[in-house]
Structure formats: structure tokens, C-alpha cells
Design a protein around this motif. Structure first.
Motif, PDB file in Angstrom:
ATOM      1  N   LEU A  53       0.816  -1.302  -0.093  1.00  0.00           N
ATOM      2  CA  LEU A  53      -0.135  -0.092   0.002  1.00  0.00           C
ATOM      3  C   LEU A  53       0.946   1.256   0.089  1.00  0.00           C
ATOM      4  O   LEU A  53       0.647   2.368  -0.363  1.00  0.00           O
ATOM      5  CB  LEU A  53      -0.874   0.101   1.248  1.00  0.00           C
ATOM      6  N   GLU A  54       2.002   1.198   0.643  1.00  0.00           N
ATOM      7  CA  GLU A  54       2.959   2.189   0.767  1.00  0.00           C
ATOM      8  C   GLU A  54       4.303   1.631   0.822  1.00  0.00           C
ATOM      9  O   GLU A  54       4.559   0.467   1.146  1.00  0.00           O
ATOM     10  CB  GLU A  54       2.726   3.025   2.086  1.00  0.00           C
ATOM     11  N   PRO A  55       5.497   2.551   0.436  1.00  0.00           N
ATOM     12  CA  PRO A  55       6.757   1.836   0.346  1.00  0.00           C
ATOM     13  C   PRO A  55       6.993   1.320   1.854  1.00  0.00           C
ATOM     14  O   PRO A  55       6.707   2.227   2.964  1.00  0.00           O
ATOM     15  CB  PRO A  55       7.519   2.934   0.167  1.00  0.00           C
ATOM     16  N   LEU A  56       7.752   0.248   2.018  1.00  0.00           N
ATOM     17  CA  LEU A  56       8.088  -0.327   3.377  1.00  0.00           C
ATOM     18  C   LEU A  56       9.225   0.527   3.864  1.00  0.00           C
ATOM     19  O   LEU A  56      10.072   0.486   2.929  1.00  0.00           O
ATOM     20  CB  LEU A  56       8.189  -1.513   3.376  1.00  0.00           C
ATOM     21  N   VAL A  57       9.264   1.077   4.850  1.00  0.00           N
ATOM     22  CA  VAL A  57      10.441   1.953   5.292  1.00  0.00           C
ATOM     23  C   VAL A  57      11.202   0.997   6.593  1.00  0.00           C
ATOM     24  O   VAL A  57      10.669   0.738   7.368  1.00  0.00           O
ATOM     25  CB  VAL A  57      10.237   3.355   5.911  1.00  0.00           C
ATOM     26  N   VAL A  58      12.440   0.863   6.159  1.00  0.00           N
ATOM     27  CA  VAL A  58      13.397   0.210   7.320  1.00  0.00           C
ATOM     28  C   VAL A  58      13.783   1.260   8.177  1.00  0.00           C
ATOM     29  O   VAL A  58      14.295   2.407   7.929  1.00  0.00           O
ATOM     30  CB  VAL A  58      14.509  -0.543   6.650  1.00  0.00           C
ATOM     31  N   VAL A  59      13.585   1.193   9.480  1.00  0.00           N
ATOM     32  CA  VAL A  59      13.675   2.099  10.793  1.00  0.00           C
ATOM     33  C   VAL A  59      15.066   1.184  11.262  1.00  0.00           C
ATOM     34  O   VAL A  59      15.196   0.236  11.787  1.00  0.00           O
ATOM     35  CB  VAL A  59      12.626   1.880  11.571  1.00  0.00           C
ATOM     36  N   ASP A  60      16.246   2.360  11.375  1.00  0.00           N
ATOM     37  CA  ASP A  60      17.261   2.041  12.396  1.00  0.00           C
ATOM     38  C   ASP A  60      16.935   1.915  13.793  1.00  0.00           C
ATOM     39  O   ASP A  60      16.840   3.065  14.086  1.00  0.00           O
ATOM     40  CB  ASP A  60      18.413   2.875  11.706  1.00  0.00           C
ATOM     41  N   MET A  61      16.991   1.065  14.278  1.00  0.00           N
ATOM     42  CA  MET A  61      16.512   1.110  15.751  1.00  0.00           C
ATOM     43  C   MET A  61      17.269   1.709  16.573  1.00  0.00           C
ATOM     44  O   MET A  61      16.812   2.313  17.540  1.00  0.00           O
ATOM     45  CB  MET A  61      16.111  -0.459  16.168  1.00  0.00           C
ATOM     46  N   GLN A  62      18.648   1.886  16.413  1.00  0.00           N
ATOM     47  CA  GLN A  62      19.546   2.504  17.080  1.00  0.00           C
ATOM     48  C   GLN A  62      19.416   3.787  16.816  1.00  0.00           C
ATOM     49  O   GLN A  62      19.427   4.702  18.048  1.00  0.00           O
ATOM     50  CB  GLN A  62      21.045   1.989  17.012  1.00  0.00           C
ATOM     51  N   ARG A  63      19.200   4.284  15.883  1.00  0.00           N
ATOM     52  CA  ARG A  63      18.971   5.840  15.290  1.00  0.00           C
ATOM     53  C   ARG A  63      17.833   6.412  16.010  1.00  0.00           C
ATOM     54  O   ARG A  63      17.897   7.438  16.384  1.00  0.00           O
ATOM     55  CB  ARG A  63      19.088   5.925  13.898  1.00  0.00           C
ATOM     56  N   LEU A  64      16.854   5.472  15.705  1.00  0.00           N
ATOM     57  CA  LEU A  64      15.409   5.729  16.623  1.00  0.00           C
ATOM     58  C   LEU A  64      15.511   6.100  18.023  1.00  0.00           C
ATOM     59  O   LEU A  64      14.959   6.981  18.485  1.00  0.00           O
ATOM     60  CB  LEU A  64      14.098   4.741  16.291  1.00  0.00           C
ATOM     61  N   GLN A  65      16.112   5.013  18.587  1.00  0.00           N
ATOM     62  CA  GLN A  65      16.303   5.315  20.055  1.00  0.00           C
ATOM     63  C   GLN A  65      17.189   6.509  20.346  1.00  0.00           C
ATOM     64  O   GLN A  65      16.852   7.337  21.409  1.00  0.00           O
ATOM     65  CB  GLN A  65      17.037   4.024  20.608  1.00  0.00           C
ATOM     66  N   LEU A  66      18.438   6.898  19.614  1.00  0.00           N
ATOM     67  CA  LEU A  66      19.237   7.743  20.047  1.00  0.00           C
ATOM     68  C   LEU A  66      18.366   9.009  19.845  1.00  0.00           C
ATOM     69  O   LEU A  66      18.365  10.229  20.627  1.00  0.00           O
ATOM     70  CB  LEU A  66      20.595   7.991  19.049  1.00  0.00           C
ATOM     71  N   SER A  67      17.371   9.196  18.504  1.00  0.00           N
ATOM     72  CA  SER A  67      16.334  10.302  18.523  1.00  0.00           C
ATOM     73  C   SER A  67      15.541  10.598  19.597  1.00  0.00           C
ATOM     74  O   SER A  67      15.435  11.719  19.958  1.00  0.00           O
ATOM     75  CB  SER A  67      15.883   9.918  17.176  1.00  0.00           C
ATOM     76  N   ILE A  68      14.936   9.385  19.894  1.00  0.00           N
ATOM     77  CA  ILE A  68      14.055   9.489  21.139  1.00  0.00           C
ATOM     78  C   ILE A  68      14.780  10.154  22.050  1.00  0.00           C
ATOM     79  O   ILE A  68      14.339  11.174  23.024  1.00  0.00           O
ATOM     80  CB  ILE A  68      13.245   8.333  21.488  1.00  0.00           C
ATOM     81  N   GLN A  69      15.813   9.629  22.491  1.00  0.00           N
ATOM     82  CA  GLN A  69      16.580   9.864  23.967  1.00  0.00           C
ATOM     83  C   GLN A  69      17.017  11.267  23.882  1.00  0.00           C
ATOM     84  O   GLN A  69      17.003  12.143  24.842  1.00  0.00           O
ATOM     85  CB  GLN A  69      17.821   9.018  24.064  1.00  0.00           C
ATOM     86  N   THR A  70      17.435  11.959  22.829  1.00  0.00           N
ATOM     87  CA  THR A  70      17.678  13.333  22.406  1.00  0.00           C
ATOM     88  C   THR A  70      16.922  14.227  22.743  1.00  0.00           C
ATOM     89  O   THR A  70      17.129  15.099  23.272  1.00  0.00           O
ATOM     90  CB  THR A  70      18.475  13.326  21.092  1.00  0.00           C
ATOM     91  N   ILE A  71      15.576  13.961  22.006  1.00  0.00           N
ATOM     92  CA  ILE A  71      14.544  14.615  22.448  1.00  0.00           C
ATOM     93  C   ILE A  71      14.259  14.764  23.657  1.00  0.00           C
ATOM     94  O   ILE A  71      13.729  15.852  24.365  1.00  0.00           O
ATOM     95  CB  ILE A  71      13.196  14.569  21.517  1.00  0.00           C
ATOM     96  N   GLU A  72      13.917  13.411  24.514  1.00  0.00           N
ATOM     97  CA  GLU A  72      13.744  13.416  25.671  1.00  0.00           C
ATOM     98  C   GLU A  72      14.433  14.256  26.901  1.00  0.00           C
ATOM     99  O   GLU A  72      14.079  15.044  27.650  1.00  0.00           O
ATOM    100  CB  GLU A  72      13.324  11.943  26.126  1.00  0.00           C
ATOM    101  N   GLU A  73      15.891  14.196  26.428  1.00  0.00           N
ATOM    102  CA  GLU A  73      17.019  14.773  27.278  1.00  0.00           C
ATOM    103  C   GLU A  73      16.800  16.087  27.160  1.00  0.00           C
ATOM    104  O   GLU A  73      16.951  17.048  28.265  1.00  0.00           O
ATOM    105  CB  GLU A  73      18.254  14.193  26.838  1.00  0.00           C
ATOM    106  N   ALA A  74      16.522  16.825  25.913  1.00  0.00           N
ATOM    107  CA  ALA A  74      16.265  18.194  25.670  1.00  0.00           C
ATOM    108  C   ALA A  74      15.170  18.868  26.334  1.00  0.00           C
ATOM    109  O   ALA A  74      15.231  19.749  27.065  1.00  0.00           O
ATOM    110  CB  ALA A  74      16.247  18.415  24.205  1.00  0.00           C
ATOM    111  N   LEU A  75      14.212  18.112  26.325  1.00  0.00           N
ATOM    112  CA  LEU A  75      12.707  18.463  27.050  1.00  0.00           C
ATOM    113  C   LEU A  75      12.978  18.413  28.576  1.00  0.00           C
ATOM    114  O   LEU A  75      12.673  19.486  29.292  1.00  0.00           O
ATOM    115  CB  LEU A  75      11.614  17.496  26.779  1.00  0.00           C
ATOM    116  N   THR A  76      13.770  17.585  29.022  1.00  0.00           N
ATOM    117  CA  THR A  76      13.799  17.584  30.516  1.00  0.00           C
ATOM    118  C   THR A  76      14.747  18.473  30.883  1.00  0.00           C
ATOM    119  O   THR A  76      14.653  19.115  31.923  1.00  0.00           O
ATOM    120  CB  THR A  76      14.523  16.030  30.758  1.00  0.00           C
TER     121      THR A  76
END
Length: 125
Positions: A53-76
């Protein structure tokens, strides 16, 4: 899950990764767009498997985790919070920034390898 759905609490990096590993579509989870389940991206409306239905996107789990942690740390650090949609957008943008940095590093490495190879070939002739 109810607390997340009712916007009482926000999932952290570990919870998001567990949801993705459980088959939740990362695009849907972070942006609300597309099918909720990865399996649904592999089934066409007519029920035929393999018609995407849409292109299947491969997510780099380490990059995703780093991205989430970066945002969470900045917000905190700044004692801020974001609405889920805004937080998802910030995570997506951070992910894309890290992805671009990785591509630039990879390209620089390839350019360096090409230069070394050219020098080696020149020295052999």
C-alpha cells in the motif's frame, strides 16, 4: 497502553521500541500516518499479499532510540513538554538529521577509500 491512549503519560524510548518490535508501524507510531500495523502495509485492499500500500520503510532501531533519547533529554533539560504530535514530529526530524549525518560520514569514508585506492594504483604503475 491506556495511559498512552488517554494522553495521561507518554511512552519512553524503550516502550516505543517494544511497540515497533511487536509489529506496530513506526511511521504510524511517530506520525499517526499510514496503517497501524506493519502487517497491514503488506496486504493490498483486495487481500493479495505482497502488493504494498505504501513503501515499506526500514527503521534503524539504534538511530530511532538515539533520536527519542535526544528529544527526551532536551525536553527534560529545559523543563518542557510537547504534545504527542509535536513530539513525534521532533523525533522524526531528529531521526532524519542523524540519518543525514550518517550518510555524510559514509560518503566521506567512500571518498577517502577511493582516494587511497587511486593513490595505490598510481604507485603500482
Amino acid at each position: 497502553m491506556q495511559k498512552y491512549e488517554m494522553d495521561i503519560s507518554k511512552p519512553g524510548a524503550d516502550a516505543i521500541i517494544r511497540l515497533i518490535n511487536a509489529g506496530i508501524n513506526a511511521t504510524w507510531l511517530l506520525t499517526g500516518e499510514g496503517p497501524m500495523l506493519v502487517a497491514d502495509t503488506l496486504t493490498a485492499p483486495n487481500g493479495h499479499q505482497g502488493d504494498l500500500l505504501e513503501p515499506l520503510v526500514v527503521v534503524d532501531m539504534q538511530r530511532l532510540q538515539l533520536s527519542i533519547q535526544t528529544i527526551e533529554e532536551a525536553l527534560t533539560k529545559h523543563r518542557r513538554s510537547l504534545q504527542p504530535a509535536k513530539k513525534a514530529e521532533a523525533i522524526k526530524l531528529m531521526y532524519q538529521m542523524y540519518e543525514e549525518e550518517d550518510k555524510k560520514r559514509q560518503q566521506a569514508g567512500q571518498n577517502r577509500a577511493s582516494t587511497i585506492l587511486e593513490d595505490l594504483v598510481k604507485s603500482m604503475t
